[in-house]
Design an enzyme around this catalytic site. Structure first.
Site, PDB file in Angstrom:
ATOM      1  N   ILE A 171       0.868  -1.188   0.000  1.00 53.50           N
ATOM      2  CA  ILE A 171       0.000   0.000   0.000  1.00 53.50           C
ATOM      3  C   ILE A 171       0.896   1.227   0.000  1.00 53.50           C
ATOM      4  O   ILE A 171       1.752   1.362   0.884  1.00 53.50           O
ATOM      5  CB  ILE A 171      -0.880   0.059   1.263  1.00 53.50           C
ATOM      6  N   GLY A 190       2.632  12.377   5.380  1.00 58.68           N
ATOM      7  CA  GLY A 190       2.594  11.144   6.178  1.00 58.68           C
ATOM      8  C   GLY A 190       1.302  11.117   6.970  1.00 58.68           C
ATOM      9  O   GLY A 190       0.269  10.631   6.500  1.00 58.68           O
ATOM     10  N   GLU A 249      -6.545  -2.809  10.094  1.00 56.87           N
ATOM     11  CA  GLU A 249      -5.088  -2.612  10.193  1.00 56.87           C
ATOM     12  C   GLU A 249      -4.670  -2.353  11.639  1.00 56.87           C
ATOM     13  O   GLU A 249      -3.699  -2.926  12.141  1.00 56.87           O
ATOM     14  CB  GLU A 249      -4.710  -1.424   9.304  1.00 56.87           C
ATOM     15  N   GLY A 287      20.651  -6.459  31.224  1.00 55.92           N
ATOM     16  CA  GLY A 287      21.935  -5.769  31.359  1.00 55.92           C
ATOM     17  C   GLY A 287      22.579  -5.570  29.993  1.00 55.92           C
ATOM     18  O   GLY A 287      21.882  -5.355  28.990  1.00 55.92           O
ATOM     19  N   GLY A 305       0.923   3.045  10.617  1.00 56.14           N
ATOM     20  CA  GLY A 305      -0.490   2.684  10.830  1.00 56.14           C
ATOM     21  C   GLY A 305      -1.253   3.787  11.553  1.00 56.14           C
ATOM     22  O   GLY A 305      -2.305   3.552  12.151  1.00 56.14           O
ATOM     23  N   GLY A 306      -0.724   5.003  11.505  1.00 56.53           N
ATOM     24  CA  GLY A 306      -1.268   6.122  12.290  1.00 56.53           C
ATOM     25  C   GLY A 306      -0.472   6.215  13.582  1.00 56.53           C
ATOM     26  O   GLY A 306      -0.451   5.267  14.376  1.00 56.53           O
TER      27      GLY A 306
HETATM   28  C1  FAD Z   1       8.925   0.826   8.859  1.00 58.12           C
HETATM   29  C2  FAD Z   1       7.827   1.639   8.261  1.00 58.12           C
HETATM   30  C3  FAD Z   1       6.881   1.029   7.439  1.00 58.12           C
HETATM   31  C4  FAD Z   1       5.897   1.803   6.836  1.00 58.12           C
HETATM   32  N1  FAD Z   1       5.034   1.202   5.959  1.00 58.12           N
HETATM   33  C5  FAD Z   1       4.203   1.989   5.215  1.00 58.12           C
HETATM   34  C6  FAD Z   1       3.434   1.429   4.142  1.00 58.12           C
HETATM   35  O1  FAD Z   1       3.461   0.203   3.883  1.00 58.12           O
HETATM   36  N2  FAD Z   1       2.667   2.263   3.392  1.00 58.12           N
HETATM   37  C7  FAD Z   1       2.601   3.613   3.643  1.00 58.12           C
HETATM   38  O2  FAD Z   1       1.894   4.303   2.920  1.00 58.12           O
HETATM   39  N3  FAD Z   1       3.295   4.159   4.669  1.00 58.12           N
HETATM   40  C8  FAD Z   1       4.107   3.387   5.440  1.00 58.12           C
HETATM   41  N4  FAD Z   1       4.841   3.943   6.452  1.00 58.12           N
HETATM   42  C9  FAD Z   1       4.720   5.366   6.710  1.00 58.12           C
HETATM   43  C10 FAD Z   1       4.039   5.683   8.031  1.00 58.12           C
HETATM   44  O3  FAD Z   1       2.671   5.390   7.959  1.00 58.12           O
HETATM   45  C11 FAD Z   1       4.327   7.167   8.333  1.00 58.12           C
HETATM   46  O4  FAD Z   1       5.697   7.252   8.663  1.00 58.12           O
HETATM   47  C12 FAD Z   1       3.460   7.709   9.445  1.00 58.12           C
HETATM   48  O5  FAD Z   1       2.134   7.827   9.022  1.00 58.12           O
HETATM   49  C13 FAD Z   1       3.943   9.075   9.945  1.00 58.12           C
HETATM   50  O6  FAD Z   1       4.103   9.949   8.880  1.00 58.12           O
HETATM   51  P1  FAD Z   1       5.494  10.756   8.735  1.00 58.12           P
HETATM   52  O7  FAD Z   1       6.599   9.790   8.841  1.00 58.12           O
HETATM   53  O8  FAD Z   1       5.418  11.610   7.536  1.00 58.12           O
HETATM   54  O9  FAD Z   1       5.569  11.677  10.032  1.00 58.12           O
HETATM   55  P2  FAD Z   1       4.840  13.101  10.237  1.00 58.12           P
HETATM   56  O10 FAD Z   1       3.455  13.041   9.728  1.00 58.12           O
HETATM   57  O11 FAD Z   1       5.753  14.163   9.712  1.00 58.12           O
HETATM   58  O12 FAD Z   1       4.799  13.172  11.825  1.00 58.12           O
HETATM   59  C14 FAD Z   1       5.927  13.552  12.616  1.00 58.12           C
HETATM   60  C15 FAD Z   1       5.490  13.648  14.067  1.00 58.12           C
HETATM   61  O13 FAD Z   1       4.478  14.650  14.187  1.00 58.12           O
HETATM   62  C16 FAD Z   1       3.341  14.093  14.821  1.00 58.12           C
HETATM   63  N5  FAD Z   1       2.097  14.698  14.322  1.00 58.12           N
HETATM   64  C17 FAD Z   1       1.673  14.759  13.032  1.00 58.12           C
HETATM   65  N6  FAD Z   1       0.458  15.313  12.972  1.00 58.12           N
HETATM   66  C18 FAD Z   1       0.081  15.592  14.250  1.00 58.12           C
HETATM   67  C19 FAD Z   1      -1.060  16.181  14.840  1.00 58.12           C
HETATM   68  N7  FAD Z   1      -2.123  16.547  14.118  1.00 58.12           N
HETATM   69  N8  FAD Z   1      -1.082  16.332  16.189  1.00 58.12           N
HETATM   70  C20 FAD Z   1      -0.024  15.944  16.941  1.00 58.12           C
HETATM   71  N9  FAD Z   1       1.092  15.380  16.431  1.00 58.12           N
HETATM   72  C21 FAD Z   1       1.139  15.199  15.107  1.00 58.12           C
HETATM   73  C22 FAD Z   1       3.383  12.627  14.506  1.00 58.12           C
HETATM   74  O14 FAD Z   1       2.647  11.861  15.431  1.00 58.12           O
HETATM   75  C23 FAD Z   1       4.877  12.355  14.586  1.00 58.12           C
HETATM   76  O15 FAD Z   1       5.238  12.131  15.919  1.00 58.12           O
HETATM   77  C24 FAD Z   1       5.821   3.185   7.102  1.00 58.12           C
HETATM   78  C25 FAD Z   1       6.728   3.780   7.955  1.00 58.12           C
HETATM   79  C26 FAD Z   1       7.751   3.048   8.517  1.00 58.12           C
HETATM   80  C27 FAD Z   1       8.750   3.743   9.378  1.00 58.12           C
END
Ligand code: FAD
Length: 373
Positions: free
Chosen positions: A117, A125, A238, A335, A359-360
């Site tokens: 996906i 993100g 999910e 440890g 996954g959010g």
């Molecule tokens: C190992 C791995 C596997 C993944 N697999 C998939 C996949 O198969 N398909 C896919 O599409 N994506 C995938 N992802 C992406 C993942 O879903 C995103 O990394 C995630 O949704 C966070 O988005 P971002 O990394 O852009 O962080 P950001 O959206 O930039 O967030 C950064 C920080 O800000 C916080 N934040 C953002 N908005 C708010 C808000 N409104 N209020 C408070 N805090 C907030 C977040 O919680 C986070 O702590 C994967 C990521 C990883 C690391």
């Protein structure tokens, strides 16, 4: 559980013991599982256990999937991307046209096709409104341009569900999900497999789309503009899966740590006899039991159709936060050995970290839960 499910668990456990557990290290080195694993799991009906038989699935239900996720967690597997694969199958089953179901579900069930996906982008993100990938209509085709990042199963995927803007002026109604078959698709490119903190056997990749052409029938369902609603409708599936795997990791960490502290001696006695160790492990056990009650309730809701977004978000938030705390506390009881990657607890610590992000994220879970207040 019932007798049939117990038999099913035995079969899954044997599969995991022979086809998953011995290969972890090699998969971590090559950064992906073997394609052959998918075929073997498909041959046993494990991949789409909860999809109806008429579409090639095993005709079971969410309990069967839960058993698979639990057994994978019981050996610490985070490489086999069956979770994402199952979600794609559910997009197809619940949102796809009859033709799309018949074309893809049997191949996903057999492991002939592996699914991914692709939502996340460098600039989008948590907030998917920022998605810039476009799929614009040109005659009877869509032309897809954009890039995706952090895509699980990205290296092996034969079918990618791509979130793209089909109408840039229509706000949240301008998004669609497109089914992109990747094999020999001009303009489609898989970037490098990303080097992660944990989950190193999972092929998480960047994907690039440069003038990728797909037919009009690649839009999931029979009309464009439904992408967001389609994504939302499968989120509980999910998030419950993530909660199940977090619980499996907590239970495994407890087992491994109790074994270790019973054997390890300091100051003339086993670590287990020290009050701090006993109290820490009592707390871990409490979290495991509370988590089990929550997960069991979620699985029951998934089975009887009463699961809702808030409950699934609560389960994902609580279980993944508990998983993070538990891995940290258990690692401490090992440890210095806990810091060595040859000890499973070190890998579990690293693997767990992302559970609070993908996954959010936990913060997004709190936003969703707060909306129900
Ligand atoms: C190992 C791995 C596997 C993944 N697999 C998939 C996949 O198969 N398909 C896919 O599409 N994506 C995938 N992802 C992406 C993942 O879903 C995103 O990394 C995630 O949704 C966070 O988005 P971002 O990394 O852009 O962080 P950001 O959206 O930039 O967030 C950064 C920080 O800000 C916080 N934040 C953002 N908005 C708010 C808000 N409104 N209020 C408070 N805090 C907030 C977040 O919680 C986070 O702590 C994967 C990521 C990883 C690391």
């Amino acid at each position: 559980m019932n007798a049939d499910l117990e038999l099913y668990r035995d079969m899954v456990r044997r599969f995991v013991a022979t086809e998953i557990d011995p290969h972890h290290e090699r998969w971590r080195e090559q950064q992906h599982v073997d394609r052959e694993l998918w075929r073997k799991a498909g041959g046993l009906g494990l991949l789409l256990a909860d999809i109806p038989e008429e579409y090639g699935g095993a005709g079971g239900d969410y309990a069967h999937m839960t058993i698979l996720f639990e057994e994978l967690a019981a050996v610490g597997d985070r490489a086999f991307g069956v979770h994402v694969h199952a979600i794609v199958a559910h997009y197809l089953l619940n949102q796809g046209t009859e033709e799309q179901k018949r074309r893809y579900l049997p191949k996903l069930a057999s492991g002939e096709m592996i699914a991914a996906i692709a939502m996340t982008e460098p600039g989008a993100g948590s907030d998917l409104q920022g998605v810039r990938t476009r799929a614009l209509k040109e005659g009877s085709e869509y032309l897809i341009n954009g890039s995706k990042i952090f895509i699980s199963n990205g290296y092996l995927a034969d079918l990618v569900v791509v979130v793209a803007k089909t109408d840039p002026d229509a706000g949240s109604k301008g998004f669609s999900l497109l089914l992109v078959e990747t094999n020999e698709r001009p303009g489609y490119r898989v970037g490098r497999i990303l080097d992660k903190l944990g989950q190193k056997g999972q092929d998480t990749c960047e994907l690039f789309f440069d003038d990728v052409r797909v037919g009009a029938d690649a839009v999931l369902g029979d009309a464009e503009g439904r992408g967001f609603a389609q994504l939302m409708s499968e989120l509980p599936y999910e998030r419950t899966m993530v909660a199940v795997s977090a619980l499996g990791a907590i239970e495994r960490a407890l087992r491994l740590t109790v074994d270790h502290v019973r054997q390890r001696k300091a100051f003339g006695k086993a670590l287990f006899e020290m009050q701090n160790t006993r109290f820490k492990l009592a707390e871990v056990k409490t979290q495991a039991v509370v988590g089990r009650a929550l997960v069991d309730d979620c699985v029951e809701r998934m089975l009887n159709g009463t699961m809702d977004t808030t409950t699934a978000s609560i389960a994902k938030l609580w279980l993944t936060e508990a998983e993070g705390r538990v891995m940290d506390e258990c690692l401490q009881l090992f440890g210095g050995y806990g810091y060595m990657l040859e000890y499973p607890i070190a890998q579990m610590f690293a693997d767990a970290r992302v559970q609070r992000i993908y996954g959010g994220s936990s913060e997004i879970m709190k936003e969703i839960i707060a909306r129900s207040l």
